[in-house]
Design a protein around this motif. Structure first.
Motif, PDB file in Angstrom:
ATOM      1  N   GLU A  25     -30.053  18.289  27.399  1.00  0.00           N
ATOM      2  CA  GLU A  25     -30.393  17.162  27.844  1.00  0.00           C
ATOM      3  C   GLU A  25     -30.724  17.199  29.448  1.00  0.00           C
ATOM      4  N   GLN A  26     -30.413  18.572  30.109  1.00  0.00           N
ATOM      5  CA  GLN A  26     -30.627  18.745  31.559  1.00  0.00           C
ATOM      6  C   GLN A  26     -30.890  20.042  31.572  1.00  0.00           C
ATOM      7  N   ASP A  27     -31.104  20.456  32.704  1.00  0.00           N
ATOM      8  CA  ASP A  27     -31.104  21.867  33.224  1.00  0.00           C
ATOM      9  C   ASP A  27     -32.036  22.625  32.240  1.00  0.00           C
ATOM     10  N   PHE A  28     -33.215  22.220  31.829  1.00  0.00           N
ATOM     11  CA  PHE A  28     -33.968  22.924  30.849  1.00  0.00           C
ATOM     12  C   PHE A  28     -34.617  24.192  31.384  1.00  0.00           C
ATOM     13  N   ASN A  29     -34.596  25.181  30.409  1.00  0.00           N
ATOM     14  CA  ASN A  29     -35.376  26.478  30.548  1.00  0.00           C
ATOM     15  C   ASN A  29     -36.694  26.269  29.958  1.00  0.00           C
ATOM     16  N   MET A  30     -37.516  25.863  30.818  1.00  0.00           N
ATOM     17  CA  MET A  30     -38.895  25.503  30.258  1.00  0.00           C
ATOM     18  C   MET A  30     -39.707  26.599  29.937  1.00  0.00           C
ATOM     19  N   ALA A  31     -39.302  27.935  30.069  1.00  0.00           N
ATOM     20  CA  ALA A  31     -39.877  28.934  29.527  1.00  0.00           C
ATOM     21  C   ALA A  31     -39.692  28.979  28.041  1.00  0.00           C
ATOM     22  N   ARG A  32     -38.496  28.341  27.447  1.00  0.00           N
ATOM     23  CA  ARG A  32     -38.221  28.243  26.091  1.00  0.00           C
ATOM     24  C   ARG A  32     -38.879  27.189  25.542  1.00  0.00           C
ATOM     25  N   VAL A  33     -39.731  26.533  25.966  1.00  0.00           N
ATOM     26  CA  VAL A  33     -40.442  25.590  25.233  1.00  0.00           C
ATOM     27  C   VAL A  33     -41.978  25.880  24.992  1.00  0.00           C
ATOM     28  N   LYS A  67     -46.443  30.548  35.558  1.00  0.00           N
ATOM     29  CA  LYS A  67     -45.627  31.361  36.522  1.00  0.00           C
ATOM     30  C   LYS A  67     -45.003  30.257  37.612  1.00  0.00           C
ATOM     31  N   ASN A  68     -45.666  29.274  37.814  1.00  0.00           N
ATOM     32  CA  ASN A  68     -45.250  28.345  38.953  1.00  0.00           C
ATOM     33  C   ASN A  68     -44.562  27.226  38.615  1.00  0.00           C
ATOM     34  N   GLY A  69     -44.119  27.474  37.271  1.00  0.00           N
ATOM     35  CA  GLY A  69     -43.174  26.382  36.782  1.00  0.00           C
ATOM     36  C   GLY A  69     -43.805  25.171  35.981  1.00  0.00           C
ATOM     37  N   SER A  70     -45.296  25.240  36.164  1.00  0.00           N
ATOM     38  CA  SER A  70     -45.883  23.876  35.587  1.00  0.00           C
ATOM     39  C   SER A  70     -46.195  24.358  33.961  1.00  0.00           C
ATOM     40  N   LEU A  71     -46.616  23.241  33.465  1.00  0.00           N
ATOM     41  CA  LEU A  71     -46.993  23.401  31.907  1.00  0.00           C
ATOM     42  C   LEU A  71     -48.224  23.167  31.428  1.00  0.00           C
ATOM     43  N   THR A  72     -49.024  24.061  30.819  1.00  0.00           N
ATOM     44  CA  THR A  72     -50.304  23.610  29.944  1.00  0.00           C
ATOM     45  C   THR A  72     -50.012  23.408  28.695  1.00  0.00           C
ATOM     46  N   PHE A  73     -50.700  22.003  28.274  1.00  0.00           N
ATOM     47  CA  PHE A  73     -50.664  21.452  27.090  1.00  0.00           C
ATOM     48  C   PHE A  73     -52.086  21.832  26.183  1.00  0.00           C
ATOM     49  N   ASN A  74     -52.010  22.307  25.279  1.00  0.00           N
ATOM     50  CA  ASN A  74     -53.350  22.615  24.355  1.00  0.00           C
ATOM     51  C   ASN A  74     -53.185  21.461  23.141  1.00  0.00           C
ATOM     52  N   PHE A  75     -54.181  20.716  23.170  1.00  0.00           N
ATOM     53  CA  PHE A  75     -53.950  19.718  22.495  1.00  0.00           C
ATOM     54  C   PHE A  75     -55.538  19.100  21.944  1.00  0.00           C
ATOM     55  N   HIS A  76     -55.387  18.363  20.833  1.00  0.00           N
ATOM     56  CA  HIS A  76     -56.849  17.722  20.429  1.00  0.00           C
ATOM     57  C   HIS A  76     -56.546  16.260  20.086  1.00  0.00           C
ATOM     58  N   TRP A 117     -35.525  25.512  19.564  1.00  0.00           N
ATOM     59  CA  TRP A 117     -35.798  26.054  18.357  1.00  0.00           C
ATOM     60  C   TRP A 117     -36.636  25.287  17.095  1.00  0.00           C
ATOM     61  N   MET A 118     -36.275  23.941  17.227  1.00  0.00           N
ATOM     62  CA  MET A 118     -36.743  23.102  16.161  1.00  0.00           C
ATOM     63  C   MET A 118     -37.500  21.740  16.775  1.00  0.00           C
ATOM     64  N   TYR A 119     -37.230  21.502  17.965  1.00  0.00           N
ATOM     65  CA  TYR A 119     -37.594  19.880  18.271  1.00  0.00           C
ATOM     66  C   TYR A 119     -37.732  19.813  19.717  1.00  0.00           C
ATOM     67  N   ILE A 120     -38.439  18.769  20.225  1.00  0.00           N
ATOM     68  CA  ILE A 120     -38.676  18.556  21.689  1.00  0.00           C
ATOM     69  C   ILE A 120     -38.797  17.141  21.585  1.00  0.00           C
ATOM     70  N   ILE A 121     -38.387  16.444  22.536  1.00  0.00           N
ATOM     71  CA  ILE A 121     -38.803  14.964  22.762  1.00  0.00           C
ATOM     72  C   ILE A 121     -39.489  14.782  24.235  1.00  0.00           C
ATOM     73  N   PHE A 122     -40.486  14.377  24.302  1.00  0.00           N
ATOM     74  CA  PHE A 122     -40.981  13.963  25.743  1.00  0.00           C
ATOM     75  C   PHE A 122     -41.332  12.581  25.777  1.00  0.00           C
ATOM     76  N   TYR A 123     -40.956  12.192  26.953  1.00  0.00           N
ATOM     77  CA  TYR A 123     -41.382  10.714  27.702  1.00  0.00           C
ATOM     78  C   TYR A 123     -42.375  10.676  28.466  1.00  0.00           C
ATOM     79  N   LEU A 124     -43.449   9.927  28.417  1.00  0.00           N
ATOM     80  CA  LEU A 124     -44.637   9.794  29.154  1.00  0.00           C
ATOM     81  C   LEU A 124     -44.841   8.610  29.789  1.00  0.00           C
ATOM     82  N   GLN A 125     -45.071   8.307  30.921  1.00  0.00           N
ATOM     83  CA  GLN A 125     -45.101   7.099  31.593  1.00  0.00           C
ATOM     84  C   GLN A 125     -46.521   7.224  32.398  1.00  0.00           C
ATOM     85  N   ASN A 126     -47.526   6.413  31.804  1.00  0.00           N
ATOM     86  CA  ASN A 126     -48.780   6.324  32.123  1.00  0.00           C
ATOM     87  C   ASN A 126     -48.881   5.105  33.051  1.00  0.00           C
TER      88      ASN A 126
END
Length: 177
Positions: A25-33, A67-76, A117-126
């Motif tokens: 729930e904190q100190d995420f290793n974002m490479a693992r997502v 590499k810069n720590g950002s994430l790219t989401f591929n979605f449809h 390994w199995m799940y991730i929960i995201f929160y989006l504030q738009n």
């Protein structure tokens, strides 16, 4: 090939085990997502935005760690009856597990929790035109998750003041699969 993929998905689904001690729930290793994900459930304070033609009804296919720590989401998503593939890069902020992007307004994206390994929960504030929308999304590595994972999602959306009326089970609703 399709049979091999089906066998792999079924093996993963049958091997689902919930390990509360592995929840991060904190100190995420974002490479693992990084990797493939399937949308399981959505919750929002604005159901129109995650409804059938909603602009925040996003079926993520995969996440790439940059590499810069950002994430790219591929979605449809569906646009005028057609499946549209979109790639959005969310820029890393100063906070671990927090990202920002411009898509249908200004967005803050947070990882609330994952076991990698199995799940991730995201929160989006738009924020669009001065209106704030909150979306929680549960994604799985398999197309179906067992109840302990769904219970975690229920706990998360309840924390943000949402109830079952604010959720949509997305497991059978991907029009582009």
């Amino acid at each position: 090939m399709a049979l091999l993929l089906l066998t792999l998905v079924l093996a993963l689904a049958l091997a689902q085990e919930f390990h509360p001690e592995e929840i991060v729930e904190q100190d995420f290793n974002m490479a693992r997502v990084e990797g493939p994900w399937t949308l399981i459930s959505l919750a929002s304070n604005n159901m129109t935005r995650i409804g059938v033609n909603g602009d925040l009804r996003l079926f993520i296919r995969s996440i790439e760690f940059l590499k810069n720590g950002s994430l790219t989401f591929n979605f449809h998503f569906m646009l005028q009856g057609q499946c549209e593939r979109v790639t959005v890069t969310c820029e890393r902020t100063q906070k671990n597990g927090e990202f920002s992007t411009v898509y249908e307004g200004e967005n803050k994206v947070l990882v609330l929790e994952t076991d990698y390994w199995m799940y991730i929960i995201f929160y989006l504030q738009n924020i669009r035109n001065g209106t704030e929308t909150h979306v929680l999304a549960l994604y799985g590595r398999t197309p179906v998750l067992d109840s302990p994972f769904l219970d975690r999602f229920e706990k998360a959306y309840s924390k943000y003041g949402m109830g079952p009326r604010n959720t949509i089970d997305m497991t059978q609703k991907d029009p582009c699969s």
